[in-house]
Design a protein around this motif. Structure first.
Motif, PDB file in Angstrom:
ATOM      1  N   PHE A 197     -11.405  -4.894  11.693  1.00  0.00           N
ATOM      2  CA  PHE A 197     -11.204  -3.962  10.588  1.00  0.00           C
ATOM      3  C   PHE A 197      -9.831  -3.292  10.518  1.00  0.00           C
ATOM      4  CE2 PHE A 197     -15.878  -3.830  11.010  1.00  0.00           C
ATOM      5  CZ  PHE A 197     -16.210  -4.155   9.705  1.00  0.00           C
ATOM      6  N   LYS A 198      -9.097  -3.251  11.602  1.00  0.00           N
ATOM      7  CA  LYS A 198      -7.892  -2.416  11.654  1.00  0.00           C
ATOM      8  C   LYS A 198      -6.927  -2.693  10.512  1.00  0.00           C
ATOM      9  CE  LYS A 198      -4.306  -0.654  14.657  1.00  0.00           C
ATOM     10  NZ  LYS A 198      -3.757  -0.617  15.998  1.00  0.00           N
ATOM     11  N   GLN A 213       1.695   3.161   9.180  1.00  0.00           N
ATOM     12  CA  GLN A 213       0.285   2.794   9.066  1.00  0.00           C
ATOM     13  C   GLN A 213      -0.605   4.031   8.922  1.00  0.00           C
ATOM     14  OE1 GLN A 213       0.152   0.468  12.665  1.00  0.00           O
ATOM     15  NE2 GLN A 213       0.396  -1.473  11.552  1.00  0.00           N
ATOM     16  N   TRP A 214      -0.296   5.107   9.635  1.00  0.00           N
ATOM     17  CA  TRP A 214      -1.048   6.358   9.479  1.00  0.00           C
ATOM     18  C   TRP A 214      -0.971   6.829   8.027  1.00  0.00           C
ATOM     19  CZ3 TRP A 214      -4.672   8.775  12.093  1.00  0.00           C
ATOM     20  CH2 TRP A 214      -4.763   8.634  13.481  1.00  0.00           C
ATOM     21  N   GLY A 215       0.228   6.812   7.455  1.00  0.00           N
ATOM     22  CA  GLY A 215       0.408   7.261   6.072  1.00  0.00           C
ATOM     23  C   GLY A 215      -0.368   6.407   5.084  1.00  0.00           C
ATOM     24  N   MET A 221     -10.917   5.285  17.437  1.00  0.00           N
ATOM     25  CA  MET A 221     -11.687   4.060  17.222  1.00  0.00           C
ATOM     26  C   MET A 221     -10.785   2.833  17.056  1.00  0.00           C
ATOM     27  SD  MET A 221     -14.559   3.115  14.367  1.00  0.00           S
ATOM     28  CE  MET A 221     -15.671   4.375  14.932  1.00  0.00           C
ATOM     29  N   PHE A 222      -9.635   3.015  16.405  1.00  0.00           N
ATOM     30  CA  PHE A 222      -8.821   1.858  16.027  1.00  0.00           C
ATOM     31  C   PHE A 222      -7.521   1.717  16.805  1.00  0.00           C
ATOM     32  CE2 PHE A 222     -11.469   2.762  12.303  1.00  0.00           C
ATOM     33  CZ  PHE A 222     -12.114   1.539  12.208  1.00  0.00           C
ATOM     34  N   GLY A 223      -7.260   2.624  17.722  1.00  0.00           N
ATOM     35  CA  GLY A 223      -6.094   2.485  18.578  1.00  0.00           C
ATOM     36  C   GLY A 223      -4.799   2.933  17.927  1.00  0.00           C
ATOM     37  N   THR A 224      -3.717   2.307  18.341  1.00  0.00           N
ATOM     38  CA  THR A 224      -2.374   2.713  17.950  1.00  0.00           C
ATOM     39  C   THR A 224      -2.046   2.315  16.513  1.00  0.00           C
ATOM     40  OG1 THR A 224      -1.673   2.444  20.236  1.00  0.00           O
ATOM     41  CG2 THR A 224       0.062   2.529  18.583  1.00  0.00           C
ATOM     42  N   MET A 255       0.848  -1.181   0.000  1.00  0.00           N
ATOM     43  CA  MET A 255       0.000   0.000   0.000  1.00  0.00           C
ATOM     44  C   MET A 255       0.886   1.234   0.000  1.00  0.00           C
ATOM     45  SD  MET A 255      -2.768   1.837   0.101  1.00  0.00           S
ATOM     46  CE  MET A 255      -3.724   0.413  -0.330  1.00  0.00           C
ATOM     47  N   ARG A 256       0.480   2.175  -0.808  1.00  0.00           N
ATOM     48  CA  ARG A 256       1.200   3.443  -0.866  1.00  0.00           C
ATOM     49  C   ARG A 256       0.888   4.254   0.391  1.00  0.00           C
ATOM     50  NH1 ARG A 256       0.835   6.143  -6.541  1.00  0.00           N
ATOM     51  NH2 ARG A 256       2.828   6.924  -5.841  1.00  0.00           N
ATOM     52  N   SER A 257       1.727   5.237   0.641  1.00  0.00           N
ATOM     53  CA  SER A 257       1.576   6.086   1.817  1.00  0.00           C
ATOM     54  C   SER A 257       1.548   7.548   1.392  1.00  0.00           C
ATOM     55  CB  SER A 257       2.752   5.862   2.777  1.00  0.00           C
ATOM     56  OG  SER A 257       2.787   6.865   3.770  1.00  0.00           O
ATOM     57  N   ILE A 258       0.714   8.333   2.038  1.00  0.00           N
ATOM     58  CA  ILE A 258       0.651   9.769   1.767  1.00  0.00           C
ATOM     59  C   ILE A 258       1.980  10.430   2.117  1.00  0.00           C
ATOM     60  CG2 ILE A 258      -0.244  10.516   4.013  1.00  0.00           C
ATOM     61  CD1 ILE A 258      -1.475  11.764   0.585  1.00  0.00           C
ATOM     62  N   PHE A 259       2.813   9.751   2.881  1.00  0.00           N
ATOM     63  CA  PHE A 259       4.109  10.290   3.253  1.00  0.00           C
ATOM     64  C   PHE A 259       5.188  10.036   2.209  1.00  0.00           C
ATOM     65  CE2 PHE A 259       2.442   9.602   7.765  1.00  0.00           C
ATOM     66  CZ  PHE A 259       1.896  10.866   7.816  1.00  0.00           C
ATOM     67  N   GLU A 260       4.882   9.251   1.173  1.00  0.00           N
ATOM     68  CA  GLU A 260       5.818   9.057   0.049  1.00  0.00           C
ATOM     69  C   GLU A 260       5.583  10.199  -0.931  1.00  0.00           C
ATOM     70  OE1 GLU A 260       4.624   5.311  -1.581  1.00  0.00           O
ATOM     71  OE2 GLU A 260       5.213   4.220   0.219  1.00  0.00           O
ATOM     72  N   LYS A 261       6.633  10.835  -1.357  1.00  0.00           N
ATOM     73  CA  LYS A 261       6.507  12.018  -2.207  1.00  0.00           C
ATOM     74  C   LYS A 261       5.683  11.746  -3.468  1.00  0.00           C
ATOM     75  CE  LYS A 261       9.019  15.661  -4.432  1.00  0.00           C
ATOM     76  NZ  LYS A 261       9.199  16.940  -4.013  1.00  0.00           N
TER      77      LYS A 261
END
Length: 147
Positions: free
Chosen positions: A65-66, A129-131, A121-124, A1-7
Motif C-alpha cells: 500500500f505504501k 511524500q509526507w506532503g 505503519m508505513f515506515g520512512t 500528486m499535489r502536496s499540502i506543502f505547496e502554497k
C-alpha cells in the motif's frame, strides 16, 4: 500528486474545508461530516508531532500500500479505516473543523522541516511524500463530502 506543502494546494484545501457545513452530505461511507473532520486530524497530528516510534508495521501492508499513499491515483471509495481513527460518537462539527484548520496551518508551517520520523505503519517517507500523503488524505475526504 499535489502536496499540502505547496502554497496553492494548501490554500485550496483550506478553502474546501471552509466550504463544509453541518449539512454537508457524504457521497459514500458511514462518517458524518463532524466525524470526518475529526478523523482527518489523526494523520495530521501524527506528522506534526513527529514522534519516534519503534513500530515497524506489517511489511506486507507496507509493501503493498505504501506507494498508493502518495501517488497520483485517487483512493477508491469506502476504503477501510484503521480502528484508532474511527469513532461512533457524534462530533461537534464547528469545533472539529476549527481544530482541523489549525492543524493544516500548523503542518504547512513545518514544510521546511528536514527530519521526519517514520510513520508507525508505513515506515520512512521523504518530506515530499509526507506532503503528498497529507494532501491525498484530505482531498479524499473532502471529495467524500462533495467539496
Amino acid at each position: 500528486m499535489r502536496s499540502i506543502f505547496e502554497k496553492t494546494a494548501y490554500e485550496e484545501i483550506l478553502t474546501r474545508v471552509e466550504q463544509l457545513n453541518e449539512q454537508s452530505e457524504r457521497q459514500w461511507g458511514k462518517m458524518t461530516v463532524g466525524q470526518m473532520v475529526w478523523h482527518c486530524q489523526m494523520p495530521l497530528n501524527l506528522a506534526i508531532k513527529n514522534k519516534a516510534t519503534t513500530k515497524k508495521g506489517n511489511p506486507l501492508i507496507r509493501w503493498f500500500f505504501k506507494k498508493s499513499l502518495y501517488n497520483d491515483t485517487p483512493w477508491r471509495k469506502n476504503l477501510p479505516t484503521v480502528p484508532i481513527a474511527k469513532t461512533k460518537e457524534d462530533k461537534n462539527f464547528n469545533h472539529e473543523r476549527e481544530n482541523l484548520v489549525k492543524m493544516i496551518k500548523e503542518l504547512y508551517e513545518l514544510k521546511d522541516r528536514k527530519s521526519w520520523n517514520p510513520h508507525p505503519m508505513f515506515g520512512t517517507f521523504t518530506p515530499e511524500q509526507w506532503g503528498k500523503l497529507e494532501y491525498k488524505h484530505l482531498d479524499h475526504h473532502l471529495r467524500q463530502f462533495g467539496v
